[in-house]
Motif scaffolding. Structure first.
Motif, mmCIF file in Angstrom:
data_model
loop_
_atom_site.group_PDB
_atom_site.id
_atom_site.type_symbol
_atom_site.label_atom_id
_atom_site.label_comp_id
_atom_site.label_asym_id
_atom_site.label_seq_id
_atom_site.Cartn_x
_atom_site.Cartn_y
_atom_site.Cartn_z
ATOM 1 N N ARG A 89 0.836 -1.196 0.000
ATOM 2 C CA ARG A 89 0.000 0.000 0.000
ATOM 3 C C ARG A 89 0.873 1.250 0.000
ATOM 4 N NH1 ARG A 89 -5.366 -0.803 1.187
ATOM 5 N NH2 ARG A 89 -5.930 -2.869 1.974
ATOM 6 N N ASP A 122 -10.880 -0.360 0.280
ATOM 7 C CA ASP A 122 -10.426 -0.407 -1.110
ATOM 8 C C ASP A 122 -11.625 -0.383 -2.052
ATOM 9 O OD1 ASP A 122 -7.581 -0.684 -0.613
ATOM 10 O OD2 ASP A 122 -8.067 -2.666 0.188
ATOM 11 N N CYS A 139 2.472 5.737 -4.496
ATOM 12 C CA CYS A 139 1.875 5.530 -5.818
ATOM 13 C C CYS A 139 2.710 6.203 -6.896
ATOM 14 C CB CYS A 139 0.462 6.115 -5.855
ATOM 15 S SG CYS A 139 -0.724 5.328 -4.766
ATOM 16 N N TYR A 190 -3.514 3.430 -0.988
ATOM 17 C CA TYR A 190 -4.045 2.715 -2.149
ATOM 18 C C TYR A 190 -3.312 1.391 -2.319
ATOM 19 C CZ TYR A 190 -6.757 2.524 -6.445
ATOM 20 O OH TYR A 190 -7.669 2.177 -7.422
ATOM 21 N N GLN A 203 -8.816 6.807 -1.281
ATOM 22 C CA GLN A 203 -8.793 7.447 -2.591
ATOM 23 C C GLN A 203 -7.354 7.766 -2.951
ATOM 24 O OE1 GLN A 203 -11.604 10.704 -1.596
ATOM 25 N NE2 GLN A 203 -12.816 9.998 -3.341
ATOM 26 N N VAL A 204 -6.970 7.507 -4.175
ATOM 27 C CA VAL A 204 -5.598 7.736 -4.594
ATOM 28 C C VAL A 204 -5.226 9.210 -4.425
ATOM 29 C CG1 VAL A 204 -6.149 8.163 -7.034
ATOM 30 C CG2 VAL A 204 -3.928 7.225 -6.414
#
Length: 440
Positions: free
Chosen positions: A57, A421, A82, A63, A223-224
Motif C-alpha cells: 500500500r 479499497d 503511488c 491505495y 482514494q488515490v
C-alpha cells in the motif's frame, strides 16, 4: 482548546456537543439521520501501515497496488508511494523529519525490545511528532486538527511515551502529553473490515462516546493521492436530539470490555448490553459435553427467534434466561466460529450451516441491527449455501436459505456503503452471488 462550558459546541455539520455535569459531553444529532447517512467525514491527521502492508500500500494514501508497482523512497527505502504526487505530499506532511533517521531508529535495541503493539504505538507517535513539527508554532496553533487533538482527554493511567523518531523535536514532557491523549484516541483503520493500519482522527475522537449497542459505526474511504478518510455512518434512523455513539471496541468482547474501558478509557459503560452482563454476574463456562453444547445452541436459537426484531441486549435485562448465561462467555462465539469455518472448509456443509444459524442468533443478540459483522457472517453463510448447492442436490430449503442470507447481507452493506479499497469487497461478492443464484 475546546471548552465544554458553552451550552452547545458546534464541531461538525448537523451535530453538536452537549456538556454534562459529570463525564464527557455528548454528541447530539441536530437533524434527523436515516440509516446509511454519513454523519461525519474526517480525514486522517496521521497514520501508519501495519508492517505486513509495507510495500503493498502507498504510505500516503493507502491505495492497494499490484506487486512491484509502488515507488520506493530513495532516502530511507522503507516507504512506498503511488507516484511523485503521493511522495511529495507525504514528505511535506512529516516524512522529511523521519526519512534519514527511520532505519537506524527501528533497528535500535530500545525499539526492538517493544511488544508488537507498542512498536505500532511508537511509529504512530513518531509520525504525530514529525507531522506537528513540520510547521511552525503559529501555523500549528491555527491547525484545527492539532488543537482538537490537544483537547482530547488523556487516558486514566500515567504512561511514559515509547522511544520515538525524531527524538529531538519536542521535550519529553510534551511528548508524554501527546502520548497520554494518543493511546486511547487512535483508530484501527480497516478495508473490507480487515485492519491494515492505525491512525489518529481527532474530530471523531472528540465527538463520539462509546456504546456496545451503537447507532453508528466507523468505516474508511481510500482514494488515490488523498489521506485516508474516516466516515461515521448511521446504522439505523437517528432522531434529532438523540445521542450518536460508536463502538470503541468489538461489542462481542462481553467479558473483557469492562476492564478495557476502565484501564484504557477510564469510564464504566452504562449501555443496555453492559447492564445485562452485569446483572448476570459471573458468566459460567460452556458445557464440555457436545450434546449439552448443542442443546444450548438450540435454546439460543429459539430464544432469539421468539424475541423477533428487537435484539435482547437492547431491551429489558430482566428477560434474560439464566440457562443461557454461558452464551455470553467469549469462548462461545470463538467456538461457534471455529466450528463453522472448519466445517465449511472441509465440505461438511450441513454441520457448517447448523453452526452458522447458531452464530447468527448470537450475533443478533450481541450486535445492534445492521452491524457490519452481522452482514459479513450472512455473506459467509450465503457462500456456504452456494457451495452446498453446487456439490449436492439442490433443495428448496437450501435455495431459500441462500436467497435470504444474500438479500439480508445486501441490505446491511447497502446501509454501510462503499468501504476501504474501492475494488472488490462485500458488495461486489454479494452481486456475484446474486448473479449465480439466477442460474439455479
Amino acid at each position: 482548546m475546546l471548552s465544554d462550558s458553552e451550552a452547545k459546541i458546534n464541531l461538525a455539520e448537523n451535530v453538536y456537543l452537549e456538556p454534562q455535569a459529570v463525564g464527557r459531553s455528548r454528541c447530539m444529532a441536530n437533524t434527523t439521520f436515516s440509516a446509511g447517512s454519513i454523519i461525519l467525514s474526517n480525514r486522517s491527521f496521521v497514520n501508519v501501515l501495519l508492517p505486513s502492508e509495507k510495500g503493498h500500500r502507498c504510505d500516503h494514501c493507502h491505495y492497494l497496488s499490484s506487486p512491484g508497482s509502488l515507488k520506493r523512497c530513495t532516502g530511507c527505502v522503507s516507504f512506498y508511494y503511488c507516484d511523485q504526487i503521493c511522495q511529495s505530499k507525504h514528505w511535506k506532511s512529516g516524512h522529511r523529519k523521519i526519512c534519514r533517521l527511520y532505519n537506524s531508529y527501528t533497528s535500535t535495541p530500545s525499539f526492538q525490545a517493544l511488544e508488537e503493539h507498542k512498536k505500532m504505538d511508537a511509529l504512530l507517535l513518531s509520525s504525530l511528532v514529525a507531522h506537528t513539527s513540520s510547521v511552525d508554532a503559529n501555523e500549528r496553533d491555527e491547525d484545527t486538527a492539532f488543537t482538537t487533538f490537544k483537547s482530547l482527554l488523556p487516558g486514566p493511567m500515567a504512561v511514559l511515551a515509547p522511544p520515538i523518531c525524531p527524538r529531538y523535536t519536542f521535550s519529553a514532557e510534551v511528548i508524554d502529553g501527546f502520548y497520554a491523549r494518543f493511546e486511547n484516541n487512535n483508530f484501527s483503520i480497516h478495508s473490507h473490515f480487515k485492519t491494515y493500519a492505525h491512525g489518529i482522527f481527532p474530530l471523531a475522537s472528540r465527538l463520539f462516546n462509546h456504546s456496545c449497542m451503537p447507532n453508528a459505526a466507523v468505516k474508511f474511504i481510500i482514494q488515490v493521492h488523498e489521506p485516508v478518510r474516516l466516515e461515521v455512518v448511521a446504522l439505523r434512523a437517528i432522531s434529532k436530539g438523540d445521542e450518536i455513539c460508536i463502538p470503541y471496541l468489538d461489542p462481542a468482547l462481553l467479558q473483557t470490555r469492562t476492564t478495557v474501558f476502565d484501564l484504557t478509557y477510564g469510564f464504566t459503560c452504562s449501555c443496555s448490553s453492559c447492564s445485562v452482563v452485569r446483572k448476570v454476574g459471573i458468566i459460567p463456562e460452556l458445557p464440555e459435553d457436545p450434546v449439552e453444547f448443542q442443546a444450548v445452541c438450540k435454546r439460543l436459537r429459539e430464544f432469539v427467534k421468539a424475541m423477533g426484531l428487537s435484539p435482547f441486549l437492547t431491551s429489558d435485562d430482566s428477560l434474560f434466561p439464566r440457562d443461557l448465561a454461558c452464551v455470553l462467555h467469549e469462548s462461545f462465539i470463538s467456538t461457534l466460529s471455529e466450528q463453522f469455518s472448519a466445517a465449511s472448509h472441509d465440505g461438511h456443509y450441513d454441520v457448517a450451516l447448523e453452526s452458522s444459524t447458531s452464530l447468527f442468533a448470537l450475533y443478533q443478540l450481541i450486535y445492534p441491527p445492521n452491524y457490519p459483522q452481522i452482514g459479513l457472517h450472512l455473506l459467509e453463510k450465503a457462500k456456504t449455501c452456494w457451495n452446498h448447492i453446487v456439490s449436492s442436490t439442490l433443495t428448496m430449503a437450501l435455495a431459500a436459505d441462500l436467497e435470504n442470507s444474500v438479500v439480508a447481507a445486501k441490505e446491511i452493506f447497502t446501509i454501510i456503503g462503499q468501504e476501504g479499497d474501492p475494488e472488490d469487497g462485500p458488495l461486489v461478492e454479494i452481486e456475484t452471488l446474486l448473479e449465480a443464484e439466477k442460474s439455479l
